[in-house]
Write a protein that holds these residues in place. Structure first.
Motif, PDB file in Angstrom:
ATOM      1  N   ASN A  43      11.418  63.961  76.988  1.00 24.25           N
ATOM      2  CA  ASN A  43      11.217  65.411  77.131  1.00 24.25           C
ATOM      3  C   ASN A  43       9.963  65.878  76.401  1.00 24.25           C
ATOM      4  N   ILE A  44       9.693  65.299  75.241  1.00 19.10           N
ATOM      5  CA  ILE A  44       8.472  65.640  74.495  1.00 19.10           C
ATOM      6  C   ILE A  44       7.250  65.234  75.305  1.00 19.10           C
ATOM      7  N   ILE A  45       7.254  64.008  75.822  1.00 19.35           N
ATOM      8  CA  ILE A  45       6.120  63.516  76.604  1.00 19.35           C
ATOM      9  C   ILE A  45       5.887  64.401  77.832  1.00 19.35           C
ATOM     10  N   MET A  46       6.953  64.743  78.532  1.00 23.59           N
ATOM     11  CA  MET A  46       6.813  65.602  79.714  1.00 23.59           C
ATOM     12  C   MET A  46       6.271  66.973  79.336  1.00 23.59           C
ATOM     13  N   SER A  47       6.711  67.512  78.213  1.00 22.28           N
ATOM     14  CA  SER A  47       6.232  68.821  77.764  1.00 22.28           C
ATOM     15  C   SER A  47       4.759  68.765  77.369  1.00 22.28           C
ATOM     16  N   VAL A  48       4.366  67.695  76.704  1.00 20.73           N
ATOM     17  CA  VAL A  48       2.956  67.535  76.307  1.00 20.73           C
ATOM     18  C   VAL A  48       2.087  67.400  77.552  1.00 20.73           C
ATOM     19  N   GLU A  49       2.525  66.597  78.505  1.00 21.83           N
ATOM     20  CA  GLU A  49       1.763  66.445  79.745  1.00 21.83           C
ATOM     21  C   GLU A  49       1.603  67.786  80.454  1.00 21.83           C
ATOM     22  N   SER A  50       2.669  68.547  80.512  1.00 22.08           N
ATOM     23  CA  SER A  50       2.628  69.848  81.170  1.00 22.08           C
ATOM     24  C   SER A  50       1.728  70.830  80.417  1.00 22.08           C
ATOM     25  N   GLU A  51       1.868  70.876  79.118  1.00 19.98           N
ATOM     26  CA  GLU A  51       1.094  71.815  78.282  1.00 19.98           C
ATOM     27  C   GLU A  51      -0.407  71.560  78.390  1.00 19.98           C
ATOM     28  N   PHE A  52      -0.794  70.289  78.396  1.00 19.46           N
ATOM     29  CA  PHE A  52      -2.213  69.951  78.353  1.00 19.46           C
ATOM     30  C   PHE A  52      -2.777  69.511  79.699  1.00 19.46           C
ATOM     31  N   GLY A  53      -1.939  69.459  80.735  1.00 17.64           N
ATOM     32  CA  GLY A  53      -2.408  69.097  82.063  1.00 17.64           C
ATOM     33  C   GLY A  53      -2.922  67.670  82.158  1.00 17.64           C
ATOM     34  N   LYS A  55      -1.691  63.226  82.172  1.00 20.65           N
ATOM     35  CA  LYS A  55      -0.640  62.239  82.428  1.00 20.65           C
ATOM     36  C   LYS A  55      -0.897  61.034  81.530  1.00 20.65           C
ATOM     37  N   PHE A  56       0.164  60.536  80.913  1.00 17.69           N
ATOM     38  CA  PHE A  56       0.067  59.372  80.053  1.00 17.69           C
ATOM     39  C   PHE A  56       0.441  58.122  80.836  1.00 17.69           C
ATOM     40  N   THR A  57      -0.126  56.990  80.429  1.00 15.78           N
ATOM     41  CA  THR A  57       0.280  55.713  81.001  1.00 15.78           C
ATOM     42  C   THR A  57       1.574  55.285  80.318  1.00 15.78           C
ATOM     43  N   GLU A  63       3.681  53.664  72.976  1.00 16.87           N
ATOM     44  CA  GLU A  63       2.992  53.610  71.684  1.00 16.87           C
ATOM     45  C   GLU A  63       3.051  54.933  70.921  1.00 16.87           C
ATOM     46  N   MET A  64       3.529  55.980  71.547  1.00 17.11           N
ATOM     47  CA  MET A  64       3.539  57.304  70.928  1.00 17.11           C
ATOM     48  C   MET A  64       4.746  57.476  70.014  1.00 17.11           C
ATOM     49  N   THR A  65       4.706  56.774  68.901  1.00 19.00           N
ATOM     50  CA  THR A  65       5.792  56.831  67.933  1.00 19.00           C
ATOM     51  C   THR A  65       5.382  57.573  66.674  1.00 19.00           C
ATOM     52  N   GLU A  66       4.193  58.132  66.698  1.00 19.91           N
ATOM     53  CA  GLU A  66       3.650  58.886  65.573  1.00 19.91           C
ATOM     54  C   GLU A  66       2.871  60.083  66.126  1.00 19.91           C
ATOM     55  N   ILE A  67       3.022  61.219  65.487  1.00 18.25           N
ATOM     56  CA  ILE A  67       2.359  62.439  65.966  1.00 18.25           C
ATOM     57  C   ILE A  67       0.853  62.237  66.089  1.00 18.25           C
ATOM     58  N   GLY A  68       0.256  61.584  65.123  1.00 22.77           N
ATOM     59  CA  GLY A  68      -1.189  61.363  65.141  1.00 22.77           C
ATOM     60  C   GLY A  68      -1.657  60.620  66.382  1.00 22.77           C
ATOM     61  N   LYS A  69      -0.853  59.668  66.860  1.00 22.28           N
ATOM     62  CA  LYS A  69      -1.211  58.922  68.073  1.00 22.28           C
ATOM     63  C   LYS A  69      -1.196  59.836  69.291  1.00 22.28           C
ATOM     64  N   ILE A  70      -0.206  60.706  69.343  1.00 19.77           N
ATOM     65  CA  ILE A  70      -0.126  61.650  70.466  1.00 19.77           C
ATOM     66  C   ILE A  70      -1.324  62.593  70.422  1.00 19.77           C
ATOM     67  N   VAL A  71      -1.628  63.114  69.246  1.00 22.69           N
ATOM     68  CA  VAL A  71      -2.752  64.038  69.088  1.00 22.69           C
ATOM     69  C   VAL A  71      -4.058  63.361  69.506  1.00 22.69           C
ATOM     70  N   THR A  72      -4.241  62.122  69.120  1.00 22.64           N
ATOM     71  CA  THR A  72      -5.477  61.385  69.470  1.00 22.64           C
ATOM     72  C   THR A  72      -5.637  61.280  70.973  1.00 22.64           C
ATOM     73  N   VAL A  73      -4.589  60.878  71.668  1.00 26.13           N
ATOM     74  CA  VAL A  73      -4.665  60.720  73.125  1.00 26.13           C
ATOM     75  C   VAL A  73      -4.908  62.071  73.789  1.00 26.13           C
ATOM     76  N   VAL A  74      -4.227  63.110  73.331  1.00 26.89           N
ATOM     77  CA  VAL A  74      -4.425  64.445  73.921  1.00 26.89           C
ATOM     78  C   VAL A  74      -5.875  64.888  73.705  1.00 26.89           C
ATOM     79  N   CYS A  75      -6.406  64.700  72.516  1.00 30.95           N
ATOM     80  CA  CYS A  75      -7.792  65.114  72.231  1.00 30.95           C
ATOM     81  C   CYS A  75      -8.794  64.353  73.099  1.00 30.95           C
ATOM     82  N   GLU A  76      -8.503  63.101  73.383  1.00 26.28           N
ATOM     83  CA  GLU A  76      -9.398  62.309  74.226  1.00 26.28           C
ATOM     84  C   GLU A  76      -9.367  62.773  75.669  1.00 26.28           C
ATOM     85  N   ARG A  77      -8.229  63.310  76.125  1.00 26.17           N
ATOM     86  CA  ARG A  77      -8.052  63.658  77.539  1.00 26.17           C
ATOM     87  C   ARG A  77      -8.199  65.128  77.860  1.00 26.17           C
TER      88      ARG A  77
END
Length: 78
Positions: A43-53, A55-57, A63-77
Motif C-alpha cells: 500500500n505504501i509503494i502504491m501510494s508513493v507511485e500515485s503521489e509522484f507519478g 512506477k517502481f521495478t 529493496e525499499m526497506t528503508e525510507i532513505g532508499k525510497i526517497v533516493t529512488v523518488v528523487c531520481e525519477r
C-alpha cells in the motif's frame, strides 16, 4: 524535487497508509515500524507511485526497506 520535500510527503503517506502517527527519518527501517508489514508495504509503494507519478521495478520494491532508499529512488525519477 528536494529530498526534504519528498521526505515530508513520505511522512504523510506513511501516516495515511498505516493509520498511525509515525515519526520517520531517512534512516528509519521497516523493522523500526511495527505497522509496516507486507500488506502495508504494498500500500505504501502504491501510494508513493500515485503521489509522484512513477512506477517502481520489482527489484526496487524489494529493496525499499528503508525510507532513505525510497526517497533516493523518488528523487531520481520525479
Amino acid at each position: 524535487m528536494s529530498r526534504e520535500v519528498v521526505l515530508e510527503k513520505m511522512k504523510e503517506i506513511f501516516m495515511d497508509v498505516l493509520d498511525a502517527e509515525v515519526d520517520i527519518t531517512e534512516e528509519t527501517k521497516r523493522q523500526d515500524i511495527e505497522e509496516w508489514d507486507s500488506i502495508a508495504h504494498i500500500n505504501i509503494i502504491m501510494s508513493v507511485e500515485s503521489e509522484f507519478g512513477i512506477k517502481f521495478t520489482l527489484q526496487e520494491v524489494n529493496e525499499m526497506t528503508e525510507i532513505g532508499k525510497i526517497v533516493t529512488v523518488v528523487c531520481e525519477r520525479a
